[in-house]
Design a protein around this motif. Structure first.
Motif, short mmCIF file in Angstrom:
data_model
loop_
_atom_site.label_atom_id
_atom_site.label_comp_id
_atom_site.label_asym_id
_atom_site.label_seq_id
_atom_site.Cartn_x
_atom_site.Cartn_y
_atom_site.Cartn_z
N GLN A 97 48.16 49.62 38.53
CA GLN A 97 46.85 49.31 37.87
C GLN A 97 46.70 47.70 37.36
N LEU A 98 47.74 47.09 36.98
CA LEU A 98 47.71 45.75 36.50
C LEU A 98 47.61 44.76 37.54
N ASP A 99 48.09 45.19 38.77
CA ASP A 99 48.08 44.50 39.93
C ASP A 99 46.53 44.32 40.56
N ALA A 100 45.86 45.54 40.47
CA ALA A 100 44.64 45.65 40.61
C ALA A 100 43.70 44.93 39.80
N LEU A 101 43.94 44.93 38.66
CA LEU A 101 42.93 44.03 37.66
C LEU A 101 43.24 42.69 38.00
N GLY A 102 44.66 42.29 38.39
CA GLY A 102 44.76 40.67 38.59
C GLY A 102 44.09 40.35 39.75
N ARG A 103 44.03 41.15 40.83
CA ARG A 103 43.18 40.75 42.12
C ARG A 103 41.92 40.93 41.93
N TYR A 104 41.10 41.56 40.90
CA TYR A 104 39.76 41.66 40.71
C TYR A 104 39.47 40.51 39.79
N LEU A 105 40.29 40.11 38.80
CA LEU A 105 40.02 38.77 38.08
C LEU A 105 40.03 37.53 38.99
N TYR A 106 41.07 37.37 39.72
CA TYR A 106 41.30 36.44 40.63
C TYR A 106 39.90 36.48 41.82
N HIS A 107 39.38 37.22 42.05
CA HIS A 107 38.10 37.37 43.00
C HIS A 107 37.13 37.02 42.32
N GLN A 108 37.04 37.45 41.03
CA GLN A 108 35.82 37.02 40.06
C GLN A 108 35.92 35.60 39.96
N GLU A 109 37.17 34.98 39.68
CA GLU A 109 37.25 33.60 39.44
C GLU A 109 36.76 32.79 40.65
N GLU A 110 36.99 33.21 41.77
CA GLU A 110 36.76 32.67 43.09
C GLU A 110 35.43 32.58 43.52
N THR A 111 34.74 33.71 43.12
CA THR A 111 33.32 33.92 43.61
C THR A 111 32.34 33.30 42.68
N CYS A 112 33.00 33.32 41.21
CA CYS A 112 31.78 32.97 40.37
C CYS A 112 32.11 31.71 39.59
N GLN A 113 32.52 30.57 40.14
CA GLN A 113 32.68 29.35 39.82
C GLN A 113 31.60 28.80 38.70
N PRO A 114 31.95 28.53 37.53
CA PRO A 114 31.04 28.05 36.70
C PRO A 114 30.40 26.74 37.22
N THR A 115 29.08 26.21 36.81
CA THR A 115 28.61 25.06 36.90
C THR A 115 28.89 24.21 36.01
N PRO A 116 29.40 22.83 36.04
CA PRO A 116 29.97 22.07 34.96
C PRO A 116 28.42 21.71 34.22
N GLU A 117 28.78 21.76 32.87
CA GLU A 117 27.59 21.30 31.94
C GLU A 117 27.21 20.04 31.99
N LYS A 118 26.06 19.59 32.08
CA LYS A 118 25.76 18.20 31.93
C LYS A 118 25.56 17.68 30.79
N SER A 119 26.10 16.57 30.46
CA SER A 119 26.08 15.98 29.02
C SER A 119 24.67 15.33 28.99
N ALA A 120 24.08 15.45 27.99
CA ALA A 120 22.79 14.63 27.47
C ALA A 120 23.24 13.44 26.64
N SER A 121 24.24 13.01 26.84
CA SER A 121 24.83 11.88 25.77
C SER A 121 24.14 10.49 26.29
N SER A 122 23.86 9.89 25.35
CA SER A 122 23.35 8.40 25.61
C SER A 122 24.39 7.49 25.29
N GLY A 123 25.52 7.90 25.02
CA GLY A 123 26.42 7.06 24.56
C GLY A 123 26.91 7.09 23.11
#
Length: 141
Positions: A97-123
């Protein structure tokens, strides 16, 4: 899975749940011992210690034999092997069960890469808001 009676497993697990009884089983690994030799190593009354031996015997973990006035105890490991097989069955289940959960989480991490947040900083970093009001009147000297 190995077939066990629930009552027998209950007795074994109940017997193993107590530290005194586990120490007795450890003592008996080296071979059979007399009740007096076993009891001497535990800080309790002989009647109290005999209750622990009765629990171990009811679970089938020890066998008692009488030679004249001397009662000897011998380790009977078969019930512990049965309990270990029962545990091993569920260990395999939870590992799968834990191996299956690990595979699922790995798959989720690989397919759902979060986009980096753009900073609205002016310095510059804006200063933190204050909760106080305007400065009060000053006193002239």
């Amino acid at each position: 899975m190995v077939k066990h009676t629930d009552e027998q497993l209950d007795l074994v697990f109940s017997a193993l749940a107590d530290a005194t009884r586990r120490r007795v089983l450890t003592q008996l690994e080296q071979g059979s011992l007399t009740v007096s030799d076993l009891a001497r190593q535990h800080a309790m009354s002989l009647p109290g210690f005999m209750k622990h031996l009765a629990v171990l015997e009811a679970a089938g973990l020890i066998a008692r034999s009488k030679e004249g006035r001397i009662v000897r105890c011998t380790l009977e490991p078969a019930p512990m092997r049965d309990a270990a097989q029962w545990i091993a069955h569920y260990e395999r289940y939870w590992t799968a069960q834990l191996d299956a959960l690990g595979r699922y989480l790995y798959h989720q991490e690989e397919t759902c890469q979060p986009t980096p947040e753009k900073s609205a900083s002016s310095g510059t970093t804006p200063s933190a808001p204050t909760n106080s009001g305007a400065p009060g009147p000053t006193r002239k000297r």
